[in-house]
Design an enzyme around this catalytic site. Structure first.
Site, PDB file in Angstrom:
ATOM      1  N   GLY A  85     -33.786 -27.689 131.411  1.00 40.78           N
ATOM      2  CA  GLY A  85     -34.984 -26.863 131.456  1.00 40.78           C
ATOM      3  C   GLY A  85     -35.048 -25.846 130.326  1.00 40.78           C
ATOM      4  O   GLY A  85     -34.107 -25.684 129.537  1.00 40.78           O
ATOM      5  N   HIS A  86     -36.179 -25.144 130.249  1.00 42.65           N
ATOM      6  CA  HIS A  86     -36.413 -24.192 129.170  1.00 42.65           C
ATOM      7  C   HIS A  86     -35.413 -23.047 129.206  1.00 42.65           C
ATOM      8  O   HIS A  86     -35.004 -22.583 130.265  1.00 42.65           O
ATOM      9  CB  HIS A  86     -37.846 -23.648 129.248  1.00 42.65           C
ATOM     10  CG  HIS A  86     -38.149 -22.925 130.515  1.00 42.65           C
ATOM     11  ND1 HIS A  86     -38.527 -23.568 131.662  1.00 42.65           N
ATOM     12  CD2 HIS A  86     -38.129 -21.604 130.821  1.00 42.65           C
ATOM     13  CE1 HIS A  86     -38.728 -22.686 132.616  1.00 42.65           C
ATOM     14  NE2 HIS A  86     -38.484 -21.472 132.129  1.00 42.65           N
ATOM     15  N   ASN A  87     -35.008 -22.601 128.015  1.00 44.53           N
ATOM     16  CA  ASN A  87     -34.103 -21.465 127.812  1.00 44.53           C
ATOM     17  C   ASN A  87     -32.665 -21.721 128.270  1.00 44.53           C
ATOM     18  O   ASN A  87     -31.831 -20.807 128.208  1.00 44.53           O
ATOM     19  CB  ASN A  87     -34.602 -20.190 128.525  1.00 44.53           C
ATOM     20  CG  ASN A  87     -35.967 -19.760 128.072  1.00 44.53           C
ATOM     21  OD1 ASN A  87     -36.463 -20.179 127.039  1.00 44.53           O
ATOM     22  ND2 ASN A  87     -36.607 -18.921 128.876  1.00 44.53           N
ATOM     23  N   VAL A  88     -32.362 -22.903 128.727  1.00 42.48           N
ATOM     24  CA  VAL A  88     -30.996 -23.209 129.151  1.00 42.48           C
ATOM     25  C   VAL A  88     -30.062 -23.174 127.939  1.00 42.48           C
ATOM     26  O   VAL A  88     -30.442 -23.571 126.836  1.00 42.48           O
ATOM     27  CB  VAL A  88     -30.932 -24.584 129.853  1.00 42.48           C
ATOM     28  CG1 VAL A  88     -29.493 -25.081 130.005  1.00 42.48           C
ATOM     29  CG2 VAL A  88     -31.613 -24.503 131.208  1.00 42.48           C
ATOM     30  N   SER A 117     -33.205 -21.200 132.107  1.00 39.38           N
ATOM     31  CA  SER A 117     -32.447 -19.981 131.784  1.00 39.38           C
ATOM     32  C   SER A 117     -31.030 -19.952 132.349  1.00 39.38           C
ATOM     33  O   SER A 117     -30.373 -18.904 132.293  1.00 39.38           O
ATOM     34  CB  SER A 117     -33.207 -18.724 132.252  1.00 39.38           C
ATOM     35  OG  SER A 117     -34.460 -18.642 131.595  1.00 39.38           O
TER      36      SER A 117
END
Length: 353
Positions: free
Chosen positions: A258-261, A278
């Protein structure tokens, strides 16, 4: 390519015995091996199968009595799987792409293609993209504007790389992967039912239904060196900062990031692992198939997450976890044993009633 036993032994950093000049053209399981095949029997359990094939040479376990097996040569190894890595690399046929750029490829005039690259049919490369030396890009790959890909990339058919992604050297990307899709980010005008449920742990959920407003992803994806991505892997770009995959990390088929991981260096994420936005995963972590992690968590360096585990809270460094919700692996085993005993315990209790 054909290779002699002596040459292959050198590549494997292992000793050989017998005729080192024997040439082998491929590797095979011992019972299926032809006269020009190298039989793979690195465990004594497979020794009896050599007689069922026609191999003259084999890779055997350290200390094997190779002559008693009717062989003319043998390579003797201490670690079977490590030897398998070297053998398969020696016989890997690759993509078979012709050097140069296929006439059907569509490449923006500002894109830079380094020396030795092979660009297959119907590949699309966007404005300002930079492709490193000796890259091999299979048919129908799409590479967005401003993407940077390092040297010696191996990108299989149908991979899609979104704009502004930065990828290091020696990437291997299996068919169908998507790098740099938008993150799954939405918000409501007022506090949503989901936010209320989180705050109250579900005791009160009174927020009215609302439309979801999209949060655009203007970050990017940054991938280190020596990363491998399985078939249909999806890596979302960050909302503001980049989603990051560290050096040497391997993602199996259908893994979703997922985003920002942030995934650290030399991690191993097996099939269908999902990591919510995240979350930070430390170096050298391993996650078994269908394991998942909730958003905004930290999984410490060297942690091992068993298959099917649901991580809902932070995991300390070096911890082995299993179950849903995740608990220490030994605790999970004890809980599972206790659960299996419940029917017998209930029968005993009914008998005493």
């Amino acid at each position: 390519m054909p290779i002699t036993i002596a040459e292959l032994a050198t590549a494997l950093n292992a000793p050989f015995a017998g005729d080192g000049g024997i040439v082998v053209h491929g590797a095979s399981e011992p019972q299926d091996a032809g006269a020009t095949d190298l039989a793979l029997a690195m465990d004594p359990r497979f020794a009896e199968l050599i007689a069922k094939g026609e191999a003259q040479a084999a890779v055997l376990w350290d200390g094997a009595d190779w002559q008693s097996l009717g062989l003319k040569a043998a390579i003797l190894v201490k670690r079977a799987r490590l030897a398998m890595a070297g053998v398969t690399a020696s016989f890997d046929h690759g993509l078979g792409l012709e050097p140069g750029i296929h006439p059907t490829a569509v490449i923006h005039e500002t894109a830079e293609i380094a020396e030795g690259a092979a660009i297959g049919p119907l590949v699309v490369i966007g404005k300002g993209a930079r492709i490193g030396r000796n890259a091999r890009i299979a048919p129908q790959v799409s590479i967005g504007a401003g993407v940077t890909i390092g040297d010696d990339a191996l990108i299989h058919s149908g991979v899609k790389i979104g704009a502004r992604a930065t990828i290091g050297d020696r990437l291997i990307a299996q068919p169908g992967g998507v790098i740099g899709a938008d993150g799954f980010s939405f918000v409501t005008q007022e506090k949503s039912a989901v936010e209320e449920a989180r705050e109250s742990l579900g005791e009160t959920v009174e927020a009215a239904g609302q439309a979801w407003m999209r949060i655009a992803s203007i970050g990017s994806v940054v991938i280190g060196d020596d990363v491998e991505l399985g078939a249909n892997v999806t890596i979302d770009q960050g909302t503001i900062r980049a989603t990051r995959i560290g050096n040497g990390t391997k993602l199996d088929n259908q893994v979703h990031i997922g985003h920002n991981v942030v995934v650290g260096n030399h991690c191993l994420l097996c099939g269908q692992v999902g990591i919510a936005g995240s979350t930070v995963i430390g170096d050298f972590c391993v996650m078994g198939g269908q394991a998942g992690a909730a958003d905004n968590l930290t999984i410490g360096q060297g942690a091992i997450i068993g298959a099917g585990t649901g991580v809902l809270s932070n995991v300390p460094k070096g911890k082995a976890m299993m179950g849903y919700p995740a608990v220490a692996m030994q605790t999970h085993v004890e809980m599972y044993k206790a659960l299996r005993r419940l029917p017998r315990m209930l029968s005993k209790l009914k008998g005493k009633a």
